[in-house]
Each structure stands twice: as structure tokens, then as C-alpha cells.
Write a protein that holds these residues in place. Sequence first.
Motif, mmCIF file in Angstrom:
data_model
loop_
_atom_site.group_PDB
_atom_site.id
_atom_site.type_symbol
_atom_site.label_atom_id
_atom_site.label_comp_id
_atom_site.label_asym_id
_atom_site.label_seq_id
_atom_site.Cartn_x
_atom_site.Cartn_y
_atom_site.Cartn_z
ATOM 1 N N ALA A 182 64.248 67.425 64.327
ATOM 2 C CA ALA A 182 64.913 66.311 64.188
ATOM 3 C C ALA A 182 66.497 66.127 64.329
ATOM 4 C CB ALA A 182 65.426 65.443 62.906
ATOM 5 N N SER A 183 67.420 67.562 65.065
ATOM 6 C CA SER A 183 68.138 67.493 65.356
ATOM 7 C C SER A 183 68.956 67.252 67.188
ATOM 8 C CB SER A 183 68.161 69.451 66.403
ATOM 9 O OG SER A 183 67.391 70.671 65.484
ATOM 10 N N GLY A 184 68.446 66.374 67.241
ATOM 11 C CA GLY A 184 69.109 65.598 68.192
ATOM 12 C C GLY A 184 69.180 63.996 67.536
ATOM 13 N N ALA A 185 68.722 63.256 66.436
ATOM 14 C CA ALA A 185 69.265 62.789 66.154
ATOM 15 C C ALA A 185 70.123 63.294 64.938
ATOM 16 C CB ALA A 185 68.307 62.236 65.020
ATOM 17 N N ILE A 186 70.655 64.090 64.511
ATOM 18 C CA ILE A 186 71.556 64.891 63.471
ATOM 19 C C ILE A 186 72.605 65.149 64.082
ATOM 20 C CG2 ILE A 186 71.848 66.420 61.890
ATOM 21 C CD1 ILE A 186 69.982 64.759 60.798
ATOM 22 N N TYR A 187 72.965 65.554 65.101
ATOM 23 C CA TYR A 187 73.677 65.804 66.529
ATOM 24 C C TYR A 187 74.614 64.616 66.663
ATOM 25 C CZ TYR A 187 73.650 70.848 67.359
ATOM 26 O OH TYR A 187 74.217 72.262 66.651
ATOM 27 N N GLY A 188 73.144 63.453 66.721
ATOM 28 C CA GLY A 188 73.977 61.956 66.901
ATOM 29 C C GLY A 188 74.792 61.423 65.626
ATOM 30 N N ILE A 189 74.327 62.180 64.788
ATOM 31 C CA ILE A 189 74.528 61.502 63.726
ATOM 32 C C ILE A 189 76.366 61.833 63.514
ATOM 33 C CG2 ILE A 189 74.672 61.909 60.863
ATOM 34 C CD1 ILE A 189 72.283 61.075 60.720
ATOM 35 N N LEU A 190 75.980 63.451 64.037
ATOM 36 C CA LEU A 190 77.474 64.036 63.968
ATOM 37 C C LEU A 190 78.115 63.600 64.774
ATOM 38 C CD1 LEU A 190 79.152 66.741 62.372
ATOM 39 C CD2 LEU A 190 77.992 67.932 64.848
ATOM 40 N N MET A 191 78.147 63.309 65.996
ATOM 41 C CA MET A 191 78.894 62.130 66.967
ATOM 42 C C MET A 191 79.436 61.623 66.347
ATOM 43 S SD MET A 191 80.360 62.400 69.642
ATOM 44 C CE MET A 191 80.207 62.923 71.118
ATOM 45 N N ALA A 192 78.935 60.368 65.446
ATOM 46 C CA ALA A 192 79.174 59.629 64.998
ATOM 47 C C ALA A 192 80.868 59.675 64.344
ATOM 48 C CB ALA A 192 77.724 58.699 65.006
ATOM 49 N N PHE A 193 80.009 60.856 63.316
ATOM 50 C CA PHE A 193 80.852 60.940 62.159
ATOM 51 C C PHE A 193 82.076 61.703 62.649
ATOM 52 C CE2 PHE A 193 82.954 62.685 58.575
ATOM 53 C CZ PHE A 193 82.196 62.572 57.595
ATOM 54 N N GLY A 194 82.469 62.508 63.468
ATOM 55 C CA GLY A 194 83.614 62.671 64.301
ATOM 56 C C GLY A 194 84.039 61.087 65.175
ATOM 57 N N LEU A 195 83.473 60.709 65.986
ATOM 58 C CA LEU A 195 84.234 59.665 66.544
ATOM 59 C C LEU A 195 84.526 58.145 65.233
ATOM 60 C CD1 LEU A 195 82.245 58.475 69.130
ATOM 61 C CD2 LEU A 195 84.170 59.829 69.475
ATOM 62 N N LEU A 196 84.337 58.477 64.365
ATOM 63 C CA LEU A 196 84.676 57.330 63.015
ATOM 64 C C LEU A 196 85.564 57.836 62.149
ATOM 65 C CD1 LEU A 196 81.361 55.489 63.222
ATOM 66 C CD2 LEU A 196 83.118 54.864 63.917
ATOM 67 N N PHE A 197 85.077 58.696 61.714
ATOM 68 C CA PHE A 197 86.074 59.427 61.077
ATOM 69 C C PHE A 197 87.040 60.995 61.418
ATOM 70 C CE2 PHE A 197 82.438 57.155 58.886
ATOM 71 C CZ PHE A 197 83.262 56.353 58.563
ATOM 72 N N PRO A 198 87.620 61.227 61.774
ATOM 73 C CA PRO A 198 87.968 62.103 62.936
ATOM 74 C C PRO A 198 88.482 63.554 61.948
ATOM 75 C CG PRO A 198 89.131 60.294 63.789
ATOM 76 C CD PRO A 198 88.517 59.864 63.625
ATOM 77 N N ASN A 199 89.347 62.682 61.388
ATOM 78 C CA ASN A 199 89.997 63.850 60.401
ATOM 79 C C ASN A 199 89.843 64.078 59.232
ATOM 80 O OD1 ASN A 199 92.271 63.909 62.572
ATOM 81 N ND2 ASN A 199 92.547 61.740 61.726
ATOM 82 N N THR A 200 88.261 63.329 58.387
ATOM 83 C CA THR A 200 88.255 63.792 57.376
ATOM 84 C C THR A 200 87.202 65.633 58.185
ATOM 85 O OG1 THR A 200 86.750 61.455 57.438
ATOM 86 C CG2 THR A 200 85.941 63.684 56.010
ATOM 87 N N GLN A 201 87.593 66.632 56.168
ATOM 88 C CA GLN A 201 86.919 67.737 56.937
ATOM 89 C C GLN A 201 86.103 67.486 55.719
ATOM 90 O OE1 GLN A 201 89.426 70.100 56.559
ATOM 91 N NE2 GLN A 201 91.203 69.095 56.265
#
Length: 264
Positions: A182-201
Motif C-alpha cells: 500500500a506504500s504508493g497510496a500511503i505516500y499519496g496520503i502523506l503528500m495530501a497531508f503536506g499540501l493541506l496541512f503543511p505546518n502540522t508537526q
Amino acid sequence: MLRLTPVVKNLLIINIVVFILQYTLQGMDFTGLISLWIIESDNFKPYQYFTYMFAHGGFGHILFNMLGLVFLGPLLEQFWGPKKFLIFYIVTGIGAGVLYSGIEYWRTSQLESDVTAYIIEPTPDHFSKFADEHGRYFNSKVYDFANDYSKNPEDPYYINQSKEIVKGTYQSLLKGSSMLGASGAIYGILMAFGLLFPNTQLMLLIPPVPIKAKYLVLILGGIALYSGLNRGSGDNVAHFAHLGGMIFAFIMIKIWQQSRDKFY
């Protein structure tokens, strides 16, 4: 306390059930049936673009992927809603598989072309060049053979043996090159999180240090690109699938941001 949203919970269950089936149905090669094989392989089937993302290569593999799903997935599902999140997960997973297939098709075509060229003109120098260019498919013994071959350039044994080694490289690739996880989809989730919530720790597991989501995305994307371009012998990680998940995630989010009046 971690709260699982409906789609994340169902995806987690499906991944765990498939992982159990992989070990209970080893006799029928269940893992081979649902993994994504390179297009040139006789084992390739189009449905594998979907099924591969629910299979895993071991406990550590599924553990880290599912940790990413359950920690970041619920936030995106709450933000988008279940239907949109599911579409995002499936599309990024399939997109990761498509990019992987495209890269592997190009690599396999290059290898096939080099094999054909060598068979036509086998020499010690050409063999050494072939081994250097496709070193990730060999172990160190091939260089010992190349050294012996260079000392016996006219010996029919070494000429024929070198041809068999070269042809065997291509055949081994067709029989043994597949991807799962599932790594491809998980990296997609990570990208989405980084774009939508970039400053979240976010707190890393190894090492256990905090980092902003936007920086984590840049670091992991850079690692995936570098590792994919410099893939060495024994590296079985599908780095371009990771990158593919991130690329498709970026494209989808940018499209959705430009079409806010459309909600899937």
C-alpha cells in the motif's frame, strides 16, 4: 485516543485479511496472483493495478504502511468525507502502479535491447559494460567471471557462458519482477497531508523527532527520486511507486482545489 474513520477502518481490515490469506494460501501462490508484475511478464494481469495495493511482503511492510494509514488517513477522511477519501486512496494507489509499470517497461526494454546487442557481438569488453550497466541484477560473482573471460576472450566456453548469463538476466527479470504493498497510496496520503496541512508537526518513529509535514514530504519525495534513479543490487523497494503515489496525489489535489464547486 486514536479514532478510526469508516473508510480507514475498512481499508485496515481488508489489508489485514489479505495479509492473512497470503500466508494461508501460499500453496496456490495467492501473493503472486495479486501482486503487480511487469507488463512483459506472463504473470501480468490488468486487475493487479488494483489488487497489489492490498498485499504486503512481510509483517514490517504492512505494519509501517498501516501506521501511516491510521495516523494520517482519518484526518483526510474527515476533511474530505468518506467517498472522496476512498477515491483519492484508490486513484493514488493505481497511479503509483502505473508509474512503476511505465518505468519498469522502459528499463526492461533497455535490458532486452542490450541483451540482443550482446548476443550479436559477444566480447569481454561488451560483457563488462553490460554487467556495469545492469549491475543491480547481478551478484559479485559475475565480475569474477568477467575477469576470467577477459583472460580467455576466444574460449568458446566463456563466450557461450557469457551469453547464457546475459540471457538469463532478462529471463529472471520477467519471472521475478513484481511489486506489492500500500506504500504508493500511503505516500499519496502523506503528500495530501503536506499540501493541506503543511505546518502540522508530525512525530517520526525513527528517529523520534518532530517535523513539519511539508518538510517530511520534500525529504521523502527526494529520497524516493534519488533511490529510484540509483537503485542498487539487492534493492527490492519500488521507489518510483512511492513517487508515483505522491505525483498523482499532487495532481488530484490541485484539480480539486481548482474545482471547489465539484464535490465527489
